[in-house]
Write a protein that holds these residues in place. Structure first.
Motif, PDB file in Angstrom:
ATOM      1  N   TRP B 247     -18.207  27.308 -34.692  1.00 16.32           N
ATOM      2  CA  TRP B 247     -18.586  28.728 -34.583  1.00 16.32           C
ATOM      3  C   TRP B 247     -17.924  29.602 -35.647  1.00 16.32           C
ATOM      4  N   ASP B 248     -17.341  28.939 -36.620  1.00 14.81           N
ATOM      5  CA  ASP B 248     -16.744  29.636 -37.763  1.00 14.81           C
ATOM      6  C   ASP B 248     -15.737  30.708 -37.304  1.00 14.81           C
ATOM      7  N   LEU B 249     -14.816  30.272 -36.469  1.00 11.07           N
ATOM      8  CA  LEU B 249     -13.800  31.188 -35.942  1.00 11.07           C
ATOM      9  C   LEU B 249     -12.458  30.890 -36.613  1.00 11.07           C
ATOM     10  N   PRO B 250     -11.554  31.849 -36.608  1.00  6.21           N
ATOM     11  CA  PRO B 250     -10.210  31.544 -37.128  1.00  6.21           C
ATOM     12  C   PRO B 250      -9.544  30.492 -36.230  1.00  6.21           C
ATOM     13  N   THR B 251      -9.092  29.405 -36.836  1.00 10.31           N
ATOM     14  CA  THR B 251      -8.621  28.256 -36.042  1.00 10.31           C
ATOM     15  C   THR B 251      -7.400  28.601 -35.184  1.00 10.31           C
ATOM     16  N   GLY B 252      -6.414  29.272 -35.789  1.00 12.25           N
ATOM     17  CA  GLY B 252      -5.190  29.579 -35.054  1.00 12.25           C
ATOM     18  C   GLY B 252      -5.469  30.384 -33.793  1.00 12.25           C
ATOM     19  N   ALA B 253      -6.241  31.430 -33.949  1.00 14.41           N
ATOM     20  CA  ALA B 253      -6.542  32.286 -32.794  1.00 14.41           C
ATOM     21  C   ALA B 253      -7.350  31.518 -31.752  1.00 14.41           C
ATOM     22  N   THR B 254      -8.252  30.647 -32.212  1.00 12.64           N
ATOM     23  CA  THR B 254      -9.059  29.867 -31.261  1.00 12.64           C
ATOM     24  C   THR B 254      -8.165  28.929 -30.450  1.00 12.64           C
ATOM     25  N   ILE B 255      -7.213  28.303 -31.134  1.00 13.98           N
ATOM     26  CA  ILE B 255      -6.277  27.403 -30.425  1.00 13.98           C
ATOM     27  C   ILE B 255      -5.496  28.180 -29.365  1.00 13.98           C
ATOM     28  N   VAL B 256      -5.085  29.379 -29.712  1.00 15.52           N
ATOM     29  CA  VAL B 256      -4.331  30.187 -28.746  1.00 15.52           C
ATOM     30  C   VAL B 256      -5.204  30.507 -27.530  1.00 15.52           C
ATOM     31  N   PHE B 257      -6.474  30.843 -27.775  1.00 16.24           N
ATOM     32  CA  PHE B 257      -7.341  31.173 -26.632  1.00 16.24           C
ATOM     33  C   PHE B 257      -7.640  29.953 -25.773  1.00 16.24           C
ATOM     34  N   VAL B 258      -7.753  28.776 -26.392  1.00 10.94           N
ATOM     35  CA  VAL B 258      -7.938  27.564 -25.572  1.00 10.94           C
ATOM     36  C   VAL B 258      -6.685  27.342 -24.726  1.00 10.94           C
ATOM     37  N   ASN B 259      -5.525  27.548 -25.347  1.00 13.89           N
ATOM     38  CA  ASN B 259      -4.273  27.431 -24.591  1.00 13.89           C
ATOM     39  C   ASN B 259      -4.251  28.392 -23.410  1.00 13.89           C
ATOM     40  N   PHE B 260      -4.729  29.595 -23.656  1.00 11.11           N
ATOM     41  CA  PHE B 260      -4.760  30.591 -22.578  1.00 11.11           C
ATOM     42  C   PHE B 260      -5.704  30.128 -21.464  1.00 11.11           C
ATOM     43  N   GLY B 261      -6.838  29.533 -21.863  1.00  8.83           N
ATOM     44  CA  GLY B 261      -7.774  28.985 -20.874  1.00  8.83           C
ATOM     45  C   GLY B 261      -7.115  27.897 -20.043  1.00  8.83           C
ATOM     46  N   CYS B 262      -6.326  27.055 -20.708  1.00 10.08           N
ATOM     47  CA  CYS B 262      -5.604  25.994 -19.980  1.00 10.08           C
ATOM     48  C   CYS B 262      -4.630  26.607 -18.979  1.00 10.08           C
ATOM     49  N   PHE B 263      -3.977  27.668 -19.408  1.00 17.13           N
ATOM     50  CA  PHE B 263      -3.021  28.325 -18.507  1.00 17.13           C
ATOM     51  C   PHE B 263      -3.728  28.877 -17.262  1.00 17.13           C
ATOM     52  N   LEU B 264      -4.883  29.523 -17.495  1.00 19.42           N
ATOM     53  CA  LEU B 264      -5.642  30.064 -16.360  1.00 19.42           C
ATOM     54  C   LEU B 264      -6.099  28.944 -15.435  1.00 19.42           C
ATOM     55  N   ALA B 265      -6.580  27.854 -16.038  1.00 23.21           N
ATOM     56  CA  ALA B 265      -7.056  26.725 -15.228  1.00 23.21           C
ATOM     57  C   ALA B 265      -5.906  26.115 -14.432  1.00 23.21           C
ATOM     58  N   ALA B 266      -4.741  25.967 -15.081  1.00 29.41           N
ATOM     59  CA  ALA B 266      -3.584  25.381 -14.386  1.00 29.41           C
ATOM     60  C   ALA B 266      -3.117  26.298 -13.258  1.00 29.41           C
ATOM     61  N   SER B 267      -3.131  27.607 -13.514  1.00 32.27           N
ATOM     62  CA  SER B 267      -2.716  28.557 -12.464  1.00 32.27           C
ATOM     63  C   SER B 267      -3.674  28.483 -11.279  1.00 32.27           C
ATOM     64  N   ALA B 268      -4.978  28.399 -11.595  1.00 32.08           N
ATOM     65  CA  ALA B 268      -5.980  28.322 -10.521  1.00 32.08           C
ATOM     66  C   ALA B 268      -5.799  27.028  -9.735  1.00 32.08           C
ATOM     67  N   ALA B 269      -5.558  25.934 -10.446  1.00 32.74           N
ATOM     68  CA  ALA B 269      -5.362  24.642  -9.771  1.00 32.74           C
ATOM     69  C   ALA B 269      -4.127  24.697  -8.878  1.00 32.74           C
ATOM     70  N   ALA B 270      -3.084  25.357  -9.373  1.00 36.63           N
ATOM     71  CA  ALA B 270      -1.854  25.456  -8.586  1.00 36.63           C
ATOM     72  C   ALA B 270      -2.101  26.218  -7.286  1.00 36.63           C
TER      73      ALA B 270
END
Lengths: 254, 275
Positions: B247-270
């Motif tokens: 999607w031609d996005l800035p890689t660093g920022a995209t990685i951070v947002f995926v990390n944030f998604g993981c955090f939300l998913a882990a919090s929800a799972a918890a």
């Protein structure tokens, strides 16, 4: 054999003495109650003995060696004072915490093996927390955590055990049971215990020796001598001394 | 969907994508492992501070036409030891030590950028990083240093654990806590410099913090935290690289947002599973 010898110890911060003139010796197999009011320097004394606080003057010997040269930390167990905020959010399981007590004395790189696992099983059983083994430490009550830290201190089977107010978070029944356990460790395993507490009366029923400090040494001797001491009557007043001493039904008196 | 996968596999044929995946994986793993110890020691912001120091260090390297990564490493390592020294002094709190060192790092970078004139663009390109332009030499360096970091953590695992849990107790056990702390901050300095190529100076601390806090939501043991953190870190980098490519996005920022998604998913799972 003297396991611990403290001579004219002074401890302070920024050059200001908070503890001075502390001298006593502890033979192997003794159960010492370290008593005194709030702010009297009980915890500071234990921390100084363990090398966590620098001393301003005086000497400390552990197992016959100056503390500065002492390296056999597996011979010492330590249960620090805990507070409600300690370890909040820390993800370790009870088993991991207790197992970490086996690290002292191991050569680099420190590893834990099968024998260490068996020792953990035995101490969890001794302290009666086997069902908690898989629980996270921050999910436990204060009393349960206190038992975990006792297990961690005992798991290496140390000869000298320091406990800093281990009964603080316990209800009366758990407190009695902990005292009984410590007494058994002291009597049956011949382990030397130094226990910090406010509770002069209760510790007097279990400890063989009392060290009463209030920024300086007030009394060092047996509980019986403590109760009969004119110096202590002068310090407490007769009524307070009576309150402390009236429960002199010593448990398992030697 | 099959077309997407075939395009994905085709993209893996590009050397720059292979380099990004390899370097990203190693850097992510070392950041995640160190991040767990840093978060639990309440020292997580050291990554942010050292990232800012590296801004000044890279500015210096560019001014004197030195390799920005190679020569930043010793400067950032020295800064990490300086922060540790300040934090160990009772008169300076750990966060204050990080803050003042970070400010000095940024100020150095800005001053040098002003003095150097022509290389501003190069310097500012490091602010947000781009793992897709990482060089083969930097990949080799990333692998080497990441292996060093992982080896240090494996060798010192129990010492790091007991020091993170209760530093004073660790001392009573004869643990050389001062050297353990030195090892931790030096390893952090190495990974921060490497992480700059992945997500940039501004976001490098996210590689240290996010995987650790996501893992802390769901793990029930310390080893579990390390394993989950490693998984979240690698997953985020991989997905971030793929998403930014497609999607031609800035890689660093995209990685951070995926990390944030993981955090939300882990919090929800918890919450869902009551952990």
């Amino acid at each position: 054999m003297k396991i611990l010898a403290v001579e004219d110890l002074a401890v302070g911060y920024g050059g200001v003495e908070v503890l001075s003139g502390i001298s006593f010796t502890l033979p192997a197999g003794d159960f010492l109650g370290l008593v005194g009011p709030n702010g009297s320097g009980k915890t500071t004394l234990v921390r100084a003995v363990l090398g966590l606080e620098p001393s301003l003057r005086g000497t400390i010997e552990l197992f016959g060696r100056p503390r500065e040269e002492f390296r056999q930390w597996q011979r010492i167990g330590y249960v620090p004072q805990i507070s409600g905020s300690n370890h909040r959010g820390f993800p370790a399981s009870v088993r991991e915490i207790v197992a970490s007590g086996r690290l002292a004395g191991k050569p680099f790189p420190r590893r834990l093996g099968r024998e260490d696992g068996l020792a953990v099983d035995r101490v969890l059983d001794l302290v009666q927390i086997t069902p908690l083994a898989g629980r996270k430490i921050d999910s436990l009550s204060g009393g349960q955590r206190q038992r975990v830290f006792l297990a961690r201190a005992l798991v290496a089977d140390p000869e000298l055990l320091f406990l800093d107010e281990p009964t603080a978070a316990l209800d009366p029944s758990a407190r009695e049971s902990l005292y009984e356990l410590l007494l058994a460790i002291n009597r049956e395993r011949q382990r030397t215990i130094v226990m910090v507490t406010h509770d002069s009366g209760t510790i007097g029923r279990y400890a063989s020796t009392l060290l009463y400090i209030d920024r300086r040494l007030i009394f060092f001797g047996s509980f019986e001598d403590f109760c009969g001491s004119a110096a202590m009557t002068g310090y407490f007043g007769g009524h307070a001394q009576h309150l402390i001493c009236h429960r002199h039904d010593r448990v398992g008196k030697r | 969907m099959p077309a997407l996968f075939s395009e994905l596999f085709a993209s893996l044929g590009f050397a720059f994508m292979q380099r990004a995946f390899v370097a990203g994986t190693f850097v992510a793993l070392s950041c995640a492992i160190l991040g767990v110890f840093l978060v639990l020691r309440r020292f997580a912001l050291i990554g942010e501070g050292l990232g800012h120091v590296s801004f000044g260090a890279i500015g210096l390297c560019l001014l004197f036409q030195l390799h920005p990564v190679y020569f930043s490493i010793p400067i950032v390592v020295i800064a990490s030891l300086w922060i540790l020294y300040l934090a160990e002094q009772s008169k300076v709190q750990g966060d204050a030590a990080i803050g003042l060192t970070a400010a000095l790092g940024v100020a150095t970078g800005v001053l040098l950028a002003s003095l150097g004139g022509g290389y501003n663009v190069d310097l500012f390109s490091y602010l947000f990083g781009n793992i897709l332009v990482i060089s083969p030499t930097e990949v080799r360096l990333s692998i080497l240093l990441s292996l060093v970091v992982v080896a240090v953590v494996v060798l010192l695992y129990h010492d790091l654990f007991v020091t993170a849990f209760e530093e004073e107790y660790a001392r009573v056990q004869g643990t050389p806590t001062r050297w353990i702390n030195v090892a931790l901050v030096v390893c952090t300095a190495l990974t921060v410099v490497l992480g700059i190529r992945v997500v940039g100076i501004m976001l490098v601390s996210s590689l240290l913090i996010f995987p650790a806090i996501s893992a802390l939501q769901i793990a029930r043991s310390f080893r579990g935290v390390l394993i989950y953190a490693g998984f979240f870190a690698v997953f985020s980098v991989w997905l971030g690289i793929v998403a930014s490519y497609f999607w031609d996005l800035p890689t660093g920022a995209t990685i951070v947002f995926v990390n944030f998604g993981c955090f939300l998913a882990a919090s929800a799972a918890a919450r869902l599973f009551g952990r």
